[in-house]
Design a protein around this motif. Structure first.
Motif, PDB file in Angstrom:
ATOM      1  N   LEU A 155       0.863  -1.161   0.038  1.00 18.71           N
ATOM      2  CA  LEU A 155       0.330  -0.098   0.218  1.00 18.71           C
ATOM      3  C   LEU A 155       0.884   1.318  -0.199  1.00 18.71           C
ATOM      4  O   LEU A 155       0.464   2.246  -0.336  1.00 18.71           O
ATOM      5  N   TRP A 156       2.076   1.149   0.433  1.00 20.55           N
ATOM      6  CA  TRP A 156       2.913   2.389   0.493  1.00 20.55           C
ATOM      7  C   TRP A 156       2.742   3.379  -0.519  1.00 20.55           C
ATOM      8  O   TRP A 156       2.446   4.646  -0.169  1.00 20.55           O
ATOM      9  N   PRO A 157       2.867   3.190  -1.801  1.00 23.31           N
ATOM     10  CA  PRO A 157       2.901   3.974  -2.773  1.00 23.31           C
ATOM     11  C   PRO A 157       1.663   5.037  -2.793  1.00 23.31           C
ATOM     12  O   PRO A 157       1.445   5.947  -3.351  1.00 23.31           O
ATOM     13  N   SER A 158       0.486   4.312  -2.506  1.00 21.77           N
ATOM     14  CA  SER A 158      -0.884   4.849  -2.497  1.00 21.77           C
ATOM     15  C   SER A 158      -1.326   5.575  -1.186  1.00 21.77           C
ATOM     16  O   SER A 158      -2.458   6.279  -1.243  1.00 21.77           O
ATOM     17  N   PHE A 174      13.521   2.510   6.137  1.00 24.98           N
ATOM     18  CA  PHE A 174      13.258   1.221   5.274  1.00 24.98           C
ATOM     19  C   PHE A 174      13.614   1.499   3.832  1.00 24.98           C
ATOM     20  O   PHE A 174      12.636   1.947   3.222  1.00 24.98           O
ATOM     21  N   SER A 175      14.711   1.079   3.297  1.00 22.18           N
ATOM     22  CA  SER A 175      14.892   1.149   1.964  1.00 22.18           C
ATOM     23  C   SER A 175      13.725   0.473   0.991  1.00 22.18           C
ATOM     24  O   SER A 175      13.627   1.053  -0.183  1.00 22.18           O
ATOM     25  N   THR A 176      13.419  -0.414   1.404  1.00 26.59           N
ATOM     26  CA  THR A 176      12.281  -1.449   0.627  1.00 26.59           C
ATOM     27  C   THR A 176      11.020  -0.450   0.444  1.00 26.59           C
ATOM     28  O   THR A 176      10.346  -0.734  -0.619  1.00 26.59           O
ATOM     29  N   LEU A 177      10.488   0.502   1.479  1.00 27.61           N
ATOM     30  CA  LEU A 177       9.400   1.405   1.061  1.00 27.61           C
ATOM     31  C   LEU A 177       9.902   2.579   0.162  1.00 27.61           C
ATOM     32  O   LEU A 177       8.993   2.857  -0.842  1.00 27.61           O
ATOM     33  N   ARG A 178      11.185   2.985   0.251  1.00 27.31           N
ATOM     34  CA  ARG A 178      11.438   3.799  -0.771  1.00 27.31           C
ATOM     35  C   ARG A 178      11.525   3.333  -2.271  1.00 27.31           C
ATOM     36  O   ARG A 178      11.163   3.801  -3.062  1.00 27.31           O
ATOM     37  N   ARG A 216       6.583  10.483   5.730  1.00 27.50           N
ATOM     38  CA  ARG A 216       7.046   9.481   4.712  1.00 27.50           C
ATOM     39  C   ARG A 216       8.606   9.316   4.746  1.00 27.50           C
ATOM     40  O   ARG A 216       9.108   8.565   4.363  1.00 27.50           O
ATOM     41  N   ARG A 217       9.066  10.606   4.620  1.00 23.11           N
ATOM     42  CA  ARG A 217      10.629  10.668   4.481  1.00 23.11           C
ATOM     43  C   ARG A 217      11.315   9.887   5.619  1.00 23.11           C
ATOM     44  O   ARG A 217      12.298   9.198   5.457  1.00 23.11           O
ATOM     45  N   ALA A 218      10.922  10.076   6.899  1.00 19.40           N
ATOM     46  CA  ALA A 218      11.332   9.267   8.214  1.00 19.40           C
ATOM     47  C   ALA A 218      11.155   7.831   7.875  1.00 19.40           C
ATOM     48  O   ALA A 218      12.110   6.960   8.028  1.00 19.40           O
TER      49      ALA A 218
END
Length: 107
Positions: A76-79, A94-98, A87-89
């Motif tokens: 869901l992260w991108p939406s 977590f680079s997987t979210l980036r 979001r930045r924190a």
């Protein structure tokens, strides 16, 4: 005028996120005081609402662990709309979210 700065809470480890991914979840009042604290996780819009609410309103890591799920959060992260500093924190930790956010195709 002074603004109240709400602390940002980020999970220590995504593997600790073991929340429910189906059915109805009722958030406690400290996370959702709107009067509509019941979230049907089988409804795509409501699950995004729950994740956004928990991410923004969490006061301690346990709020995240109890109500969020690692795989669902990544999907869901991108939406999920989030304040930029929040979001930045999360993306810095977590680079997987980036990566998940950068892999979304342009509309």
């Amino acid at each position: 005028m002074r603004r109240y700065a709400k602390p940002i809470v980020v999970a220590d480890d995504l593997s600790l996120l073991r929340g429910q991914t189906t059915g109805v979840v009722t958030l406690p009042r400290h996370l959702d005081w709107s009067g509509a604290a019941d979230y049907d996780l089988d409804s795509p819009g409501r699950i995004v609402d729950l994740y956004r609410t928990v991410l923004i309103e969490a006061t301690k890591p346990d709020d995240l662990h109890v109500f969020l799920d690692q795989a669902m959060l990544t999907r869901l992260w991108p939406s999920i709309w989030l304040p930029p500093n929040l979001r930045r924190a999360w993306e810095e930790r977590f680079s997987t979210l980036r990566r998940a956010a950068s892999e979304v195709p342009a509309a």
